[in-house]
Design an enzyme around this catalytic site. Sequence first.
Site, mmCIF file in Angstrom:
data_model
loop_
_atom_site.group_PDB
_atom_site.id
_atom_site.type_symbol
_atom_site.label_atom_id
_atom_site.label_comp_id
_atom_site.label_asym_id
_atom_site.label_seq_id
_atom_site.Cartn_x
_atom_site.Cartn_y
_atom_site.Cartn_z
ATOM 1 N N HIS A 159 0.826 -1.214 0.000
ATOM 2 C CA HIS A 159 0.000 0.000 0.000
ATOM 3 C C HIS A 159 0.862 1.267 0.000
ATOM 4 O O HIS A 159 2.014 1.245 0.436
ATOM 5 C CB HIS A 159 -0.844 0.046 1.279
ATOM 6 C CG HIS A 159 -1.986 -0.917 1.324
ATOM 7 N ND1 HIS A 159 -2.243 -1.704 2.412
ATOM 8 C CD2 HIS A 159 -2.965 -1.186 0.425
ATOM 9 C CE1 HIS A 159 -3.332 -2.440 2.192
ATOM 10 N NE2 HIS A 159 -3.784 -2.148 0.988
ATOM 11 N N CYS A 246 -2.961 0.463 9.882
ATOM 12 C CA CYS A 246 -4.034 -0.439 9.408
ATOM 13 C C CYS A 246 -5.044 -0.805 10.485
ATOM 14 O O CYS A 246 -6.167 -1.184 10.166
ATOM 15 C CB CYS A 246 -3.467 -1.773 8.938
ATOM 16 S SG CYS A 246 -1.917 -1.680 8.135
HETATM 17 C C1 CIR Z 1 -4.141 -7.663 3.233
HETATM 18 O O1 CIR Z 1 -3.340 -8.159 2.448
HETATM 19 O O2 CIR Z 1 -5.134 -7.058 2.852
HETATM 20 C C2 CIR Z 1 -3.881 -7.850 4.710
HETATM 21 N N1 CIR Z 1 -3.277 -9.107 4.952
HETATM 22 C C3 CIR Z 1 -3.015 -6.731 5.260
HETATM 23 C C4 CIR Z 1 -3.671 -5.392 5.162
HETATM 24 C C5 CIR Z 1 -2.871 -4.313 5.788
HETATM 25 N N2 CIR Z 1 -3.552 -3.094 5.749
HETATM 26 C C6 CIR Z 1 -2.975 -1.929 5.563
HETATM 27 O O3 CIR Z 1 -1.784 -1.838 5.343
HETATM 28 N N3 CIR Z 1 -3.758 -0.854 5.558
#
Ligand code: CIR
Length: 253
Positions: A159, A246
């Site tokens: 991201h 997150c």
């Molecule tokens: C994903 O791949 O969507 C989750 N395992 C991790 C998401 C992390 N979120 C973020 O960086 N905002």
Amino acid sequence: MIAITREVSRSIIHCELTHLERRPIDIQRARAQHAEYEAALKHLGLAVLSLPEEPSLADSVFVEDTALVLDECAIILRPGADSRKPETESIAKALSPYRKLFTIQAPARVDGGDILRVGRQVYIGLSTRSDTNAAEQIQDFLQPYSYEVQVVRVTGCLHLKSAVTQAAEDTLLINPAWVDPGNFAGMKFIESDPSEAYAANALWLGDSVLYPKAFPRTRKKLMDAGIKITDVDADELAKAEGALTCCSLLLRE
Ligand code: CIR
């Protein structure tokens, strides 16, 4: 300030992974670290609204990806991974008492991890999870509120906010290997240490940051810049490719 969080799901071992190898995740340890994160937010004066576990939604602890919350409104996002799309329903319910809601419409896709707001500037990362269609919808929703929306190319990480986050009013913490600092006109930069690739994600709370203990070299750079730090352990959820921003949605009451 309110922080919306959600308990770590019992199915987190089935989380989405893009840039990391799957490693075993100790659910008890992940929950303990998540509780430490919530406690740190409370200690810093935030009210924590902790939503119940979603047992079948593996990544649902990462609430940031489901919404963009601003003072004037909130936008319910459409996460890029299909397994994560159902996460938004309960978040829309939780946000509706606080904000007028807009909703990103299919087929556009965007994860909140790709949205960095700095003042009236909203940067949207074009990653594997987020597209220009979503950026255009966000621009339309925000048009009455005089925010400026800018898309930013991101490479090598999940991201935009894996690569850059705010660390002070006028300062971004950035990994220049993943995003070009030239995108962020008028800002000062602290570069993450090259040996700590995942170190550019800090949770800025106005007068201090929450920061993971795992990145001592970058932490020292933040300290040297006069930034106040609250340390937290976050290495268990890091195995699920999640970082500190997150795990919460912040909203001013
Ligand atoms: C994903 O791949 O969507 C989750 N395992 C991790 C998401 C992390 N979120 C973020 O960086 N905002």
